[in-house]
Scaffold this motif. Structure first.
Motif, short mmCIF file in Angstrom:
data_model
loop_
_atom_site.label_atom_id
_atom_site.label_comp_id
_atom_site.label_asym_id
_atom_site.label_seq_id
_atom_site.Cartn_x
_atom_site.Cartn_y
_atom_site.Cartn_z
N ALA A 1 0.64 4.10 -2.86
CA ALA A 1 0.39 5.51 -2.49
C ALA A 1 1.48 6.44 -2.98
CB ALA A 1 0.22 5.62 -0.98
N ASP B 1 -1.13 10.28 -8.86
CA ASP B 1 -2.37 9.84 -9.52
C ASP B 1 -2.29 9.98 -11.04
OD1 ASP B 1 -3.40 9.29 -7.02
OD2 ASP B 1 -4.57 11.14 -6.91
N SER C 1 -7.30 7.31 -8.61
CA SER C 1 -6.31 7.74 -7.62
C SER C 1 -5.72 6.54 -6.89
CB SER C 1 -6.94 8.70 -6.60
OG SER C 1 -7.80 8.00 -5.73
N ALA C 2 -4.50 6.72 -6.41
CA ALA C 2 -3.86 5.69 -5.60
C ALA C 2 -4.67 5.45 -4.33
CB ALA C 2 -2.43 6.09 -5.28
N ALA C 3 -5.27 6.50 -3.80
CA ALA C 3 -6.07 6.37 -2.58
C ALA C 3 -7.24 5.42 -2.79
CB ALA C 3 -6.56 7.74 -2.12
N VAL D 1 -5.85 1.86 -2.51
CA VAL D 1 -5.57 1.53 -1.11
C VAL D 1 -6.87 1.31 -0.35
CG1 VAL D 1 -4.55 2.38 1.04
CG2 VAL D 1 -3.32 2.66 -1.12
N ASP E 1 0.82 -1.22 0.00
CA ASP E 1 0.00 0.00 0.00
C ASP E 1 0.85 1.27 0.00
OD1 ASP E 1 -2.34 -1.48 -0.07
OD2 ASP E 1 -2.76 -1.26 2.06
N LYS E 2 1.97 1.25 0.71
CA LYS E 2 2.87 2.41 0.71
C LYS E 2 3.42 2.66 -0.69
CE LYS E 2 4.62 1.89 5.44
NZ LYS E 2 5.85 1.60 6.20
#
Length: 162
Positions: A27, A31, A85-87, A90, A23-24
């Motif tokens: 993130a 994006d 988005s990466a968010a 995650v 996840d790191k």
């Protein structure tokens, strides 16, 4: 150690070590660069990241139902096409991890050893399936690390000593 304890240990390693660093890395990618591909015939950064969690969702479903069927792939409720988005990736991963946790916590010793026929023509027990998920995530974590480096981004450390 019982088979159930081994399953829980494998789940904990997957979530608290491997997916945590995964996840790191996800993130860390801006994006606007999620669609980058290391070469034209490879999956994009976004596709790889989503694939890891889709695979985990499928394995969790298989551990719950006792079988893995290609038709079950239709049950995956998240498409990489919806990711901007990466968010989001995650967040999706967090939902998948919570789902896996419910499945593992509801298992008993008998569930921990039951054979699960897969679409790949092999039969695995839940421990082996979790070990495959670990290998899958580590493999793709390495791919994502290379993608970050290709973009000139220093990848976060995969080690967490907290």
């Amino acid at each position: 150690m019982t088979k159930l304890e081994l399953v829980k240990q494998a789940y904990n390693r997957l979530v608290n070590n491997i997916y945590k660093s995964f996840d790191k890395i996800v993130a860390a990618m801006p994006d606007e660069r999620l669609d980058m591909k290391p070469s034209p015939d490879n999956m994009s950064f976004k596709q790889i990241a989503v694939h890891v969690y889709q695979t985990a969702l499928m394995v969790g479903h298989s551990m719950k139902t006792g079988q893995m069927d290609k038709a079950d792939l239709q049950l995956i409720p998240f498409s990489g096409d919806d990711v901007h988005s990466a968010a989001q990736i995650v967040d999706y991963g967090n939902k998948v991890k919570a789902h896996l946790q419910q499945i593992v916590e509801s298992m008993n010793e008998e569930d921990a050893v039951k054979p699960i026929a897969t679409t790949f023509g092999v039969t695995m027990n839940p421990l082996r399936m979790l070990n495959v998920l670990q290998e899958e995530a580590i493999h793709h974590r390495g791919q994502l690390t290379i993608c970050l480096r290709m973009e000139g981004i220093k990848p976060p450390s995969i080690y967490d000593y907290s």
